[in-house]
Design a protein around this motif. Structure first.
Motif, PDB file in Angstrom:
ATOM      1  N   LEU A  50       0.853  -1.205   0.000  1.00  0.00           N
ATOM      2  CA  LEU A  50       0.000   0.000   0.000  1.00  0.00           C
ATOM      3  C   LEU A  50       0.884   1.248   0.000  1.00  0.00           C
ATOM      4  CD1 LEU A  50      -2.736   1.380   0.206  1.00  0.00           C
ATOM      5  CD2 LEU A  50      -2.617   1.084   2.715  1.00  0.00           C
ATOM      6  N   VAL A  51       1.938   1.208   0.811  1.00  0.00           N
ATOM      7  CA  VAL A  51       2.881   2.342   0.836  1.00  0.00           C
ATOM      8  C   VAL A  51       3.530   2.495  -0.547  1.00  0.00           C
ATOM      9  CG1 VAL A  51       5.049   3.198   1.831  1.00  0.00           C
ATOM     10  CG2 VAL A  51       3.326   2.139   3.319  1.00  0.00           C
ATOM     11  N   ARG A  52       3.866   1.363  -1.196  1.00  0.00           N
ATOM     12  CA  ARG A  52       4.459   1.419  -2.534  1.00  0.00           C
ATOM     13  C   ARG A  52       3.529   2.147  -3.505  1.00  0.00           C
ATOM     14  NH1 ARG A  52       8.191  -1.700  -5.234  1.00  0.00           N
ATOM     15  NH2 ARG A  52       8.067  -1.683  -7.501  1.00  0.00           N
ATOM     16  N   TYR A  53       2.247   1.782  -3.453  1.00  0.00           N
ATOM     17  CA  TYR A  53       1.261   2.403  -4.348  1.00  0.00           C
ATOM     18  C   TYR A  53       1.188   3.910  -4.096  1.00  0.00           C
ATOM     19  CZ  TYR A  53      -3.192   3.605  -6.456  1.00  0.00           C
ATOM     20  OH  TYR A  53      -4.146   4.221  -7.208  1.00  0.00           O
ATOM     21  N   LEU A  54       1.109   4.303  -2.802  1.00  0.00           N
ATOM     22  CA  LEU A  54       1.017   5.726  -2.457  1.00  0.00           C
ATOM     23  C   LEU A  54       2.271   6.483  -2.908  1.00  0.00           C
ATOM     24  CD1 LEU A  54      -0.415   5.390   1.176  1.00  0.00           C
ATOM     25  CD2 LEU A  54      -1.671   6.057  -0.898  1.00  0.00           C
ATOM     26  N   LEU A  55       3.435   5.823  -2.782  1.00  0.00           N
ATOM     27  CA  LEU A  55       4.700   6.470  -3.152  1.00  0.00           C
ATOM     28  C   LEU A  55       4.829   6.615  -4.662  1.00  0.00           C
ATOM     29  CD1 LEU A  55       7.564   7.343  -1.880  1.00  0.00           C
ATOM     30  CD2 LEU A  55       8.346   5.135  -2.769  1.00  0.00           C
ATOM     31  N   LYS A  56       4.607   5.506  -5.388  1.00  0.00           N
ATOM     32  CA  LYS A  56       4.839   5.491  -6.840  1.00  0.00           C
ATOM     33  C   LYS A  56       3.830   6.373  -7.589  1.00  0.00           C
ATOM     34  CE  LYS A  56       8.017   2.013  -7.438  1.00  0.00           C
ATOM     35  NZ  LYS A  56       9.096   1.927  -8.453  1.00  0.00           N
ATOM     36  N   THR A  57       2.576   6.454  -7.075  1.00  0.00           N
ATOM     37  CA  THR A  57       1.557   7.255  -7.761  1.00  0.00           C
ATOM     38  C   THR A  57       1.695   8.741  -7.450  1.00  0.00           C
ATOM     39  OG1 THR A  57       0.086   6.860  -5.902  1.00  0.00           O
ATOM     40  CG2 THR A  57      -0.141   5.386  -7.830  1.00  0.00           C
ATOM     41  N   GLY A  58       2.537   9.060  -6.438  1.00  0.00           N
ATOM     42  CA  GLY A  58       2.738  10.475  -6.098  1.00  0.00           C
ATOM     43  C   GLY A  58       1.770  10.986  -5.047  1.00  0.00           C
ATOM     44  N   MET A  59       0.935  10.119  -4.509  1.00  0.00           N
ATOM     45  CA  MET A  59      -0.037  10.573  -3.494  1.00  0.00           C
ATOM     46  C   MET A  59       0.639  11.084  -2.230  1.00  0.00           C
ATOM     47  SD  MET A  59      -3.157   7.894  -3.711  1.00  0.00           S
ATOM     48  CE  MET A  59      -3.868   7.458  -5.298  1.00  0.00           C
ATOM     49  N   LEU A  60       1.869  10.577  -1.971  1.00  0.00           N
ATOM     50  CA  LEU A  60       2.582  11.040  -0.776  1.00  0.00           C
ATOM     51  C   LEU A  60       3.330  12.344  -1.033  1.00  0.00           C
ATOM     52  CD1 LEU A  60       4.196   7.744   0.628  1.00  0.00           C
ATOM     53  CD2 LEU A  60       2.227   9.014   1.536  1.00  0.00           C
ATOM     54  N   GLU A  61       3.517  12.663  -2.320  1.00  0.00           N
ATOM     55  CA  GLU A  61       4.377  13.800  -2.687  1.00  0.00           C
ATOM     56  C   GLU A  61       4.014  15.098  -1.956  1.00  0.00           C
ATOM     57  OE1 GLU A  61       6.558  15.335  -6.815  1.00  0.00           O
ATOM     58  OE2 GLU A  61       4.769  14.044  -6.918  1.00  0.00           O
ATOM     59  N   PRO A  62       2.707  15.448  -1.849  1.00  0.00           N
ATOM     60  CA  PRO A  62       2.348  16.699  -1.157  1.00  0.00           C
ATOM     61  C   PRO A  62       2.822  16.726   0.299  1.00  0.00           C
ATOM     62  CG  PRO A  62       0.460  15.797  -2.344  1.00  0.00           C
ATOM     63  CD  PRO A  62       1.536  14.743  -2.366  1.00  0.00           C
ATOM     64  N   LEU A  63       3.047  15.532   0.879  1.00  0.00           N
ATOM     65  CA  LEU A  63       3.478  15.480   2.281  1.00  0.00           C
ATOM     66  C   LEU A  63       4.986  15.670   2.434  1.00  0.00           C
ATOM     67  CD1 LEU A  63       1.214  12.445   3.150  1.00  0.00           C
ATOM     68  CD2 LEU A  63       0.909  14.766   4.029  1.00  0.00           C
ATOM     69  N   GLY A  64       5.704  15.582   1.299  1.00  0.00           N
ATOM     70  CA  GLY A  64       7.138  15.881   1.333  1.00  0.00           C
ATOM     71  C   GLY A  64       8.020  14.674   1.589  1.00  0.00           C
ATOM     72  N   PRO A  65       9.342  14.813   1.285  1.00  0.00           N
ATOM     73  CA  PRO A  65      10.278  13.678   1.363  1.00  0.00           C
ATOM     74  C   PRO A  65      10.494  13.141   2.775  1.00  0.00           C
ATOM     75  CG  PRO A  65      11.430  15.721   0.778  1.00  0.00           C
ATOM     76  CD  PRO A  65       9.970  16.012   0.696  1.00  0.00           C
ATOM     77  N   PHE A  66      10.346  13.980   3.810  1.00  0.00           N
ATOM     78  CA  PHE A  66      10.519  13.478   5.182  1.00  0.00           C
ATOM     79  C   PHE A  66       9.435  12.447   5.489  1.00  0.00           C
ATOM     80  CE2 PHE A  66      11.735  13.118   9.453  1.00  0.00           C
ATOM     81  CZ  PHE A  66      10.614  13.175  10.260  1.00  0.00           C
ATOM     82  N   THR A  67       8.189  12.792   5.152  1.00  0.00           N
ATOM     83  CA  THR A  67       7.086  11.850   5.385  1.00  0.00           C
ATOM     84  C   THR A  67       7.261  10.590   4.538  1.00  0.00           C
ATOM     85  OG1 THR A  67       5.587  13.656   5.910  1.00  0.00           O
ATOM     86  CG2 THR A  67       4.575  11.570   5.254  1.00  0.00           C
ATOM     87  N   GLU A  68       7.719  10.771   3.301  1.00  0.00           N
ATOM     88  CA  GLU A  68       7.975   9.604   2.451  1.00  0.00           C
ATOM     89  C   GLU A  68       8.989   8.672   3.132  1.00  0.00           C
ATOM     90  OE1 GLU A  68       7.332  11.192  -2.172  1.00  0.00           O
ATOM     91  OE2 GLU A  68       9.298  10.546  -1.460  1.00  0.00           O
ATOM     92  N   THR A  69      10.028   9.271   3.735  1.00  0.00           N
ATOM     93  CA  THR A  69      11.070   8.480   4.398  1.00  0.00           C
ATOM     94  C   THR A  69      10.491   7.689   5.563  1.00  0.00           C
ATOM     95  OG1 THR A  69      12.629  10.236   3.813  1.00  0.00           O
ATOM     96  CG2 THR A  69      13.359   8.628   5.451  1.00  0.00           C
ATOM     97  N   ILE A  70       9.635   8.340   6.332  1.00  0.00           N
ATOM     98  CA  ILE A  70       8.980   7.671   7.465  1.00  0.00           C
ATOM     99  C   ILE A  70       8.114   6.517   6.962  1.00  0.00           C
ATOM    100  CG2 ILE A  70       7.279   8.001   9.322  1.00  0.00           C
ATOM    101  CD1 ILE A  70       9.758   9.488  10.010  1.00  0.00           C
ATOM    102  N   MET A  71       7.350   6.783   5.889  1.00  0.00           N
ATOM    103  CA  MET A  71       6.436   5.757   5.362  1.00  0.00           C
ATOM    104  C   MET A  71       7.207   4.555   4.803  1.00  0.00           C
ATOM    105  SD  MET A  71       3.240   6.903   5.687  1.00  0.00           S
ATOM    106  CE  MET A  71       2.189   6.224   4.401  1.00  0.00           C
ATOM    107  N   VAL A  72       8.262   4.807   4.006  1.00  0.00           N
ATOM    108  CA  VAL A  72       8.984   3.657   3.440  1.00  0.00           C
ATOM    109  C   VAL A  72       9.744   2.911   4.542  1.00  0.00           C
ATOM    110  CG1 VAL A  72       9.169   4.558   1.092  1.00  0.00           C
ATOM    111  CG2 VAL A  72      10.995   5.059   2.724  1.00  0.00           C
ATOM    112  N   SER A  73      10.136   3.608   5.608  1.00  0.00           N
ATOM    113  CA  SER A  73      10.796   2.945   6.744  1.00  0.00           C
ATOM    114  C   SER A  73       9.806   2.068   7.505  1.00  0.00           C
ATOM    115  CB  SER A  73      11.410   3.998   7.667  1.00  0.00           C
ATOM    116  OG  SER A  73      12.384   4.753   6.967  1.00  0.00           O
ATOM    117  N   ALA A  74       8.591   2.553   7.666  1.00  0.00           N
ATOM    118  CA  ALA A  74       7.539   1.748   8.330  1.00  0.00           C
ATOM    119  C   ALA A  74       7.230   0.515   7.495  1.00  0.00           C
ATOM    120  CB  ALA A  74       6.289   2.604   8.512  1.00  0.00           C
ATOM    121  N   ALA A  75       7.178   0.699   6.175  1.00  0.00           N
ATOM    122  CA  ALA A  75       6.932  -0.434   5.273  1.00  0.00           C
ATOM    123  C   ALA A  75       8.077  -1.444   5.381  1.00  0.00           C
ATOM    124  CB  ALA A  75       6.811   0.071   3.839  1.00  0.00           C
ATOM    125  N   ARG A  76       9.325  -0.932   5.485  1.00  0.00           N
ATOM    126  CA  ARG A  76      10.490  -1.806   5.596  1.00  0.00           C
ATOM    127  C   ARG A  76      10.458  -2.600   6.904  1.00  0.00           C
ATOM    128  NH1 ARG A  76      14.420   1.683   4.159  1.00  0.00           N
ATOM    129  NH2 ARG A  76      13.885   1.007   2.070  1.00  0.00           N
TER     130      ARG A  76
END
Ligand SMILES: Nc1ncnc2c1ncn2[C@@H]1O[C@H](COP(=O)(O)OP(=O)(O)OP(=O)(O)O)[C@@H](O)[C@H]1O
Ligand SMILES: [Mg+2]
Length: 214
Positions: A50-76
């Motif tokens: 689910l995190v992959r989908y949100l990341l690749k489609t750009g849905m996380l982009e408005p939240l910025g790279p810090f949030t992306e880092t947190i999300m991909v770390s949680a997924a990891r």
């Protein structure tokens, strides 16, 4: 890391051939009678996909790279606990198409998240479970982006916002991966991925034999 299994990751920019080579290596190891779990990041569990989908489609982009880092770390974290560590404990070999180096390159160097934050999250989530071997597939930017473009629109190919980043972003990525290889010579091996699939696969196999099978 003292698991009986071996943990191998493929890293590199868009279209470098990671998914292709991960599949080819899994086949070679299986033919040798080794039990292999092939997986990918972000992904590998329902939550991480689910995190992959949100990341690749750009849905996380408005939240910025810090949030992306947190999300991909949680997924990891979920991926390690639910898939990677149990498989390694079972003595299986795990091949992951991207892992922590991609976060260091994409969210860190190429998107500006401070190394201290990347280091801290990696220490918390990955801890001692760094890969035994990382194959960095390296090739000129244009070659990778052309391959990724030629693949776009193929059945089942996901929309990927990183394919749409500018040349400078991909240039920073390639440099970031080179820096990671220089700083981790015991773990990371750079492979020239600008050659034919079978030539790249032979080089990958030689590295795996030298580092993990001899
Ligand atoms: N050595 C090669 N020579 C020519 N084409 C290749 C080679 N390796 C892979 N390809 C093709 O290039 C495209 C991208 O390959 P692949 O999907 O394996 O790259 P990737 O690194 O996983 O990309 P991404 O980061 O976007 O997931 C595919 O269409 C694949 O068939
Ligand atoms: Mg891929």
């Amino acid at each position: 890391m003292k698991h009986p299994g071996k943990f191998i990751t493929f890293e590199g920019g868009e279209g470098a051939g990671k998914s292709t080579q991960a599949e080819l290596l899994a086949k070679r190891l299986t033919d040798k009678g080794i039990e292999v779990v092939t997986t990918r990041e972000p992904g590998g569990t329902p939550g991480a996909e689910l995190v992959r989908y949100l990341l690749k489609t750009g849905m996380l982009e408005p939240l910025g790279p810090f949030t992306e880092t947190i999300m991909v770390s949680a997924a990891r974290d979920d991926h390690l606990n639910e898939v990677i560590r149990p498989a390694l404990e079972d003595g299986k070999w795990v091949i992951s198409d991207r892992f922590a180096d991609s976060t260091r390159a994409y969210q860190g160097s190429a998107s500006g998240v401070e190394p201290e934050i990347i280091n801290a999250l990696e220490r918390i989530v990955v801890g001692d479970d760094q890969p035994d071997l990382t194959l960095l597939l390296d090739l000129p930017l244009e070659t990778g982006l052309d391959r990724a473009k030629s693949r776009a629109g193929e059945e089942g190919v996901e929309d990927d916002r990183f394919d749409r980043q500018d040349k400078n972003f991909h240039k920073n990525l390639r440099e970031a991966f080179h820096d990671i290889a220089e700083q981790n010579p015991d773990r990371v091996v750079v492979v020239d991925a600008g050659r034919l699939k079978r030539s790249v696969s032979s080089s990958v196999w030689k590295v795996v034999q030298d580092r993990l099978l001899s």
